[in-house]
Design an enzyme around this catalytic site. Structure first.
Site, PDB file in Angstrom:
ATOM      1  N   ASN A 155      39.008  22.247  91.693  1.00  0.00           N
ATOM      2  CA  ASN A 155      40.407  22.477  92.073  1.00  0.00           C
ATOM      3  C   ASN A 155      40.829  21.422  93.240  1.00  0.00           C
ATOM      4  O   ASN A 155      41.822  21.311  93.530  1.00  0.00           O
ATOM      5  CB  ASN A 155      40.677  23.769  92.370  1.00  0.00           C
ATOM      6  CG  ASN A 155      39.574  24.319  93.406  1.00  0.00           C
ATOM      7  OD1 ASN A 155      38.428  24.124  93.507  1.00  0.00           O
ATOM      8  ND2 ASN A 155      40.148  25.346  94.232  1.00  0.00           N
ATOM      9  N   HIS A 184      49.358  30.454  85.446  1.00  0.00           N
ATOM     10  CA  HIS A 184      50.173  29.714  86.535  1.00  0.00           C
ATOM     11  C   HIS A 184      49.847  28.123  86.626  1.00  0.00           C
ATOM     12  O   HIS A 184      50.670  27.494  87.157  1.00  0.00           O
ATOM     13  CB  HIS A 184      50.327  30.500  87.928  1.00  0.00           C
ATOM     14  CG  HIS A 184      48.936  30.375  88.664  1.00  0.00           C
ATOM     15  ND1 HIS A 184      48.000  31.236  88.549  1.00  0.00           N
ATOM     16  CD2 HIS A 184      48.672  29.402  89.727  1.00  0.00           C
ATOM     17  CE1 HIS A 184      47.013  30.743  89.453  1.00  0.00           C
ATOM     18  NE2 HIS A 184      47.381  29.576  90.273  1.00  0.00           N
ATOM     19  N   THR A 228      47.476  49.749  80.633  1.00  0.00           N
ATOM     20  CA  THR A 228      48.482  49.089  79.900  1.00  0.00           C
ATOM     21  C   THR A 228      48.744  47.680  79.702  1.00  0.00           C
ATOM     22  O   THR A 228      48.497  47.090  80.929  1.00  0.00           O
ATOM     23  CB  THR A 228      49.864  50.101  80.003  1.00  0.00           C
ATOM     24  OG1 THR A 228      49.773  51.354  79.906  1.00  0.00           O
ATOM     25  CG2 THR A 228      50.841  49.391  78.940  1.00  0.00           C
ATOM     26  N   GLN A 253      41.557  24.764  86.123  1.00  0.00           N
ATOM     27  CA  GLN A 253      42.285  23.651  85.976  1.00  0.00           C
ATOM     28  C   GLN A 253      42.350  22.785  84.763  1.00  0.00           C
ATOM     29  O   GLN A 253      42.931  21.810  84.872  1.00  0.00           O
ATOM     30  CB  GLN A 253      41.535  22.857  87.425  1.00  0.00           C
ATOM     31  CG  GLN A 253      41.644  23.434  88.882  1.00  0.00           C
ATOM     32  CD  GLN A 253      43.085  23.205  89.389  1.00  0.00           C
ATOM     33  OE1 GLN A 253      43.941  22.194  88.789  1.00  0.00           O
ATOM     34  NE2 GLN A 253      43.032  23.899  90.346  1.00  0.00           N
ATOM     35  N   CYS A 259      44.363  28.358  97.745  1.00  0.00           N
ATOM     36  CA  CYS A 259      43.944  29.710  97.759  1.00  0.00           C
ATOM     37  C   CYS A 259      42.995  29.846  99.067  1.00  0.00           C
ATOM     38  O   CYS A 259      42.598  30.929  99.368  1.00  0.00           O
ATOM     39  CB  CYS A 259      43.153  29.916  96.473  1.00  0.00           C
ATOM     40  SG  CYS A 259      41.813  28.787  96.202  1.00  0.00           S
TER      41      CYS A 259
END
Lengths: 238, 130
Positions: free
Chosen positions: A5, A55, A93, A33, A178
């Site tokens: 990354n 994302h 859920t 990635q 991150c």
């Protein structure tokens, strides 16, 4: 990690998978990635587990997927217990809207994969060529085994935070997004042999589906200008 | 470009001085000019000051610096403060004098001690001129 990354380097997952299979070692691949960007065949690559996230391919944040090889059973234990959802692996859920969004994003990514890779690869090359007017810079990564979406460059003799701060017209990263908030040098770049100082003087440029030639030209001009300014600001200090 | 980084918030006083450090540069070595340095790039911050004296007062002060934006802004602000002062007054400079305008995070304040080291060194060089 299929694609690193920070550097964008593509690892030979098939070779690693073959070694793991030969030695009866379970093989998990982080494909955050690469999923939707590179061809992945979990059977041919001997992948037992593979994780990916929405994302990175313009899907909704907060949803990921884990591929689990079905045969023979891996015997995974759930981290969240209390219900029988997701074959007993994760109670709760299901976030249907997230799952649908992820699926649609993956479909788009897969369909546009070749077009995106060609266009973004050209932009990445334009950026790299443009930056090479700056003296003493180095590519962090591999010259050919890389994805089109990441370019990581070391700008020697420039303090990393000052360079980032100077480039306020760009949105970029000194390392992994991150890991922001930490001013420690990237362990990935240090593992490549960069010193702490060189690692901190490196920028990761991320390109994507919506990056344009104009963006690249702005980036080249801004980085060239600010590297020169900061180097001149520190010309005579040891 | 699609990754967002915000390691530190910067006060407007820090950003303006970092972006337009009008005391950045150097001075030619002359009989009325002193220079001193502290820190190293390997340790993440380094600074050199040049001062030109006239009638016992600093008439020009320039700096070069390798470091984070707060460090560069602090060096610039130190120069702004020092012009017109004597070497003795220069020795009174301490990092808290820039804290209000620059809002330097606690984690970075240690680097500002390098500026104090450089100030002491350059004050000693000024004394040597006399």
């Amino acid at each position: 990690m299929h694609v690193n990354n920070e550097t964008g380097v593509i690892q030979d997952i098939a070779a690693v998978g073959a070694i793991c299979r030969e030695r009866n070692v379970l093989f998990h691949v982080d494909a955050a990635q690469s999923a939707g960007r590179l061809p992945i065949n979990v059977v041919e690559m001997n992948i037992d587990l593979l994780s990916c996230t929405a994302h990175k391919i313009y899907g909704p944040k907060g949803i990921g997927a884990l591929f689990v090889r079905r045969n023979p059973l891996l015997g995974l234990e759930p981290l969240i217990v209390g219900g029988g959802h997701e074959l007993g692996l994760r109670a709760g859920t299901l976030a249907t809207h997230q799952i649908v969004g992820f699926g649609a994003a993956m479909e788009l990514a897969f369909n546009e994969r070749t077009t995106d890779a060609t266009r973004i690869g050209r932009l990445r090359e334009r950026l790299w060529q443009g930056l090479q007017v700056i003296p003493t810079i180095e590519l962090n990564g591999h010259a050919s085994l890389h994805v089109s979406t990441i370019l990581n460059v070391a700008f020697h003799g420039v303090e990393g935070e000052s360079l980032l701060c100077s480039l306020d017209e760009l949105i970029l990263s000194a390392g992994a997004a991150c890991s922001t908030g930490s001013d420690e040098a990237s362990y990935v770049l240090r593992a490549l042999g960069r010193s702490d100082q060189q690692a901190q003087s490196s920028l990761r440029f991320s390109l994507g589906r919506f990056t344009t030639d104009h963006d690249i030209d702005i980036a080249i001009a801004a980085v060239t200008r600010e590297v020169s300014r900061l180097r001149s600001l520190a010309a005579d200090v040891p | 470009m699609n990754e967002v980084v915000s390691q530190f918030e910067y006060a407007s006083g820090a950003i303006s001085r970092f972006s337009n450090p009008n005391h950045a540069g150097s001075l030619n070595s002359q009989t009325d000019t002193a220079s001193a340095q502290a820190g190293s790039r390997d340790r993440g911050a380094s600074v050199r000051f040049w001062v030109q004296m006239h009638n016992g007062r600093i008439v020009k002060m320039r700096f070069q610096a390798y470091g984070c934006p707060h460090f560069i802004a602090a060096a610039q602000m130190l120069c702004e403060w020092a012009v017109g002062r004597s070497a003795l007054e220069l020795l009174q400079w301490h990092w808290q004098l820039v804290q209000g305008d620059l809002e330097i995070p606690a984690a970075k304040r240690g680097k500002l001690l390098l500026l104090e080291d450089a100030v002491r060194a350059v004050a000693a060089e000024i004394d040597a001129l006399c």
